[in-house]
Design an enzyme around this catalytic site. Structure first.
Site, mmCIF file in Angstrom:
data_model
loop_
_atom_site.group_PDB
_atom_site.id
_atom_site.type_symbol
_atom_site.label_atom_id
_atom_site.label_comp_id
_atom_site.label_asym_id
_atom_site.label_seq_id
_atom_site.Cartn_x
_atom_site.Cartn_y
_atom_site.Cartn_z
ATOM 1 N N ILE A 1 0.834 -1.200 0.000
ATOM 2 C CA ILE A 1 0.000 0.000 0.000
ATOM 3 C C ILE A 1 0.868 1.248 0.000
ATOM 4 C CG2 ILE A 1 -0.220 0.132 2.529
ATOM 5 C CD1 ILE A 1 -3.265 0.819 1.993
ATOM 6 N N CYS A 2 0.346 2.290 -0.647
ATOM 7 C CA CYS A 2 0.981 3.611 -0.625
ATOM 8 C C CYS A 2 -0.140 4.634 -0.443
ATOM 9 C CB CYS A 2 1.799 3.841 -1.900
ATOM 10 S SG CYS A 2 0.826 3.896 -3.418
ATOM 11 N N ALA A 3 0.019 5.831 -0.964
ATOM 12 C CA ALA A 3 -1.016 6.849 -0.797
ATOM 13 C C ALA A 3 -2.215 6.607 -1.715
ATOM 14 C CB ALA A 3 -0.432 8.238 -1.044
ATOM 15 N N GLY B 1 -1.899 4.222 -4.759
ATOM 16 C CA GLY B 1 -1.779 2.995 -5.541
ATOM 17 C C GLY B 1 -0.700 2.991 -6.599
ATOM 18 N N THR C 1 -3.908 4.142 0.669
ATOM 19 C CA THR C 1 -4.356 4.602 1.988
ATOM 20 C C THR C 1 -5.522 5.576 1.857
ATOM 21 O OG1 THR C 1 -2.117 4.302 2.825
ATOM 22 C CG2 THR C 1 -3.592 5.654 4.157
#
Length: 105
Positions: free
Chosen positions: A63-65, A67, A91
């Site tokens: 996961i990141c901010a 995708g 996220t």
């Protein structure tokens, strides 16, 4: 990033996250601001050197901010032999879905 990058929705991730490992590839400040509870911080620039820390027998959720970074890091993990999937929307989508959020390091 590949058109073949494994990706799952936030809804599917919410169902299967307890049976896998979640790696957050954002930077420390982003993670401290808000993250999925239980996600392990491994910033994108450090992930390749930390592969030995990841359980190879578990599904790895990345996961990141939003995708984008998680797709690139999912490709790296898949190439290294991991069963990995990027979380679509990252996220931001997790928070917008109203699910619990951790703060701090």
């Amino acid at each position: 990033m590949s058109d073949q990058t494994p990706e799952i929705t936030v809804e599917d991730y919410a169902i299967e996250r307890e049976s896998g490992v979640t790696i957050d590839v954002r930077e420390r400040a982003e993670y401290a601001q808000a993250h999925v509870p239980g996600a392990v911080l491994m910033p994108m620039g450090h992930l390749a050197s930390r592969l030995a820390e990841i359980d190879r027998s578990a599904r790895v959720h990345v996961i990141c901010a939003t995708g984008n970074r998680s797709k690139a890091m999912t490709d790296l993990l898949v190439a290294a032999g991991f069963d990995a999937a990027s979380i679509a929307g990252g996220t931001r989508a997790w928070i917008e879905s109203g699910r619990p959020v951790g703060v701090g390091l």
